[in-house]
Design an enzyme around this catalytic site. Structure first.
Site, short mmCIF file in Angstrom:
data_model
loop_
_atom_site.label_atom_id
_atom_site.label_comp_id
_atom_site.label_asym_id
_atom_site.label_seq_id
_atom_site.Cartn_x
_atom_site.Cartn_y
_atom_site.Cartn_z
N PRO A 215 7.23 15.59 22.68
CA PRO A 215 8.07 16.65 22.13
C PRO A 215 8.45 17.73 23.13
CG PRO A 215 6.29 16.16 20.61
CD PRO A 215 6.02 15.39 21.87
N ASN A 216 9.70 18.13 23.05
CA ASN A 216 10.30 19.24 23.79
C ASN A 216 10.53 18.97 25.27
OD1 ASN A 216 10.51 21.01 21.52
ND2 ASN A 216 8.29 21.25 21.65
N ARG B 221 13.85 25.62 29.14
CA ARG B 221 12.68 26.25 28.51
C ARG B 221 11.69 26.71 29.57
NH1 ARG B 221 8.35 21.77 26.70
NH2 ARG B 221 7.39 23.63 25.86
N TYR C 72 7.59 25.42 33.60
CA TYR C 72 7.97 24.01 33.74
C TYR C 72 8.92 23.74 34.89
CZ TYR C 72 5.84 23.76 29.16
OH TYR C 72 4.95 23.85 28.13
N ASN D 4 3.25 11.91 29.37
CA ASN D 4 3.17 13.35 29.16
C ASN D 4 3.44 13.52 27.67
OD1 ASN D 4 3.51 16.10 28.86
ND2 ASN D 4 4.69 16.34 30.74
N ALA E 189 2.85 18.70 23.49
CA ALA E 189 1.90 19.33 22.57
C ALA E 189 1.03 18.31 21.83
CB ALA E 189 2.64 20.20 21.57
N GLU F 270 -2.31 10.11 32.43
CA GLU F 270 -1.81 11.29 31.73
C GLU F 270 -1.22 12.26 32.76
OE1 GLU F 270 -3.65 14.69 28.72
OE2 GLU F 270 -5.01 13.44 29.90
N HIS G 50 0.90 16.11 33.23
CA HIS G 50 1.40 17.37 32.69
C HIS G 50 2.10 18.13 33.80
CE1 HIS G 50 -0.65 16.80 28.92
NE2 HIS G 50 -1.70 16.40 29.62
N ARG H 190 -3.72 27.56 31.20
CA ARG H 190 -2.85 28.18 30.20
C ARG H 190 -3.66 28.58 28.97
NH1 ARG H 190 2.30 24.78 29.28
NH2 ARG H 190 2.82 26.68 28.14
#
Length: 149
Positions: A9-10, A17, A22, A71, A74, A95, A97, A104
């Site tokens: 998502p996103n 964003r 990012y 990735n 969320a 994985e 990110h 964070r």
């Protein structure tokens, strides 16, 4: 060798964003960089992004890849269905990110999918995906001999 690169998502909103977190690259630029790296390495890449958990689970369940670079966005922090789908996949799982999730918000520092992945690359931006592909190719040459599989 065939690699599935999954984005949750996103991630389709990259470039518009939170650039301070990012980076300024867009999702299309990310795709292009991954496709170039895979072409350079002689790897078939299947790139998929969805804002829907079930779509990501369905894609993993095809199990017709040698490796998955994921990735989960969320979903990383709470998606047990995604974790279970990854666990069913017996190939290499990495994985990724873009940001350092461990530096964070506290809720982001927990990944429910890490335990079923070979490793995690976090905080290296777009480069993290390229390093994951490099590693997958390296591992495939160990498993399949020179030529990558």
């Amino acid at each position: 060798m065939k690699i599935l690169v999954l984005n949750g998502p996103n991630l389709n909103m990259l470039g518009s964003r939170e650039k301070s977190i990012y980076g300024g690259f867009t999702y299309d630029e990310l795709r292009e960089a991954i496709e170039r790296k895979c072409l350079e390495k002689g790897v078939v890449a299947d790139l998929f992004q969805s804002n829907h958990e079930g779509d990501l689970v369905d894609r993993i369940q095809r199990i017709d890849y040698d490796a998955v670079v994921i990735n989960a966005g969320a979903l990383t922090h709470y998606s047990y269905s995604l974790r279970d789908a990854l666990e069913l996949f017996k190939g290499l799982k990495i994985e990724v990110h873009i940001s350092n999730i461990f530096a964070r918000e506290e809720f982001r520092s927990r990944s429910v999918i890490s335990a079923v992945c070979k490793g995690t690359i976090a905080g290296l931006g777009l480069q993290g995906y390229l390093l994951a592909i490099e590693y997958a190719v390296f591992k495939s040459t160990l498993v399949f001999g020179s030529g990558g599989g």
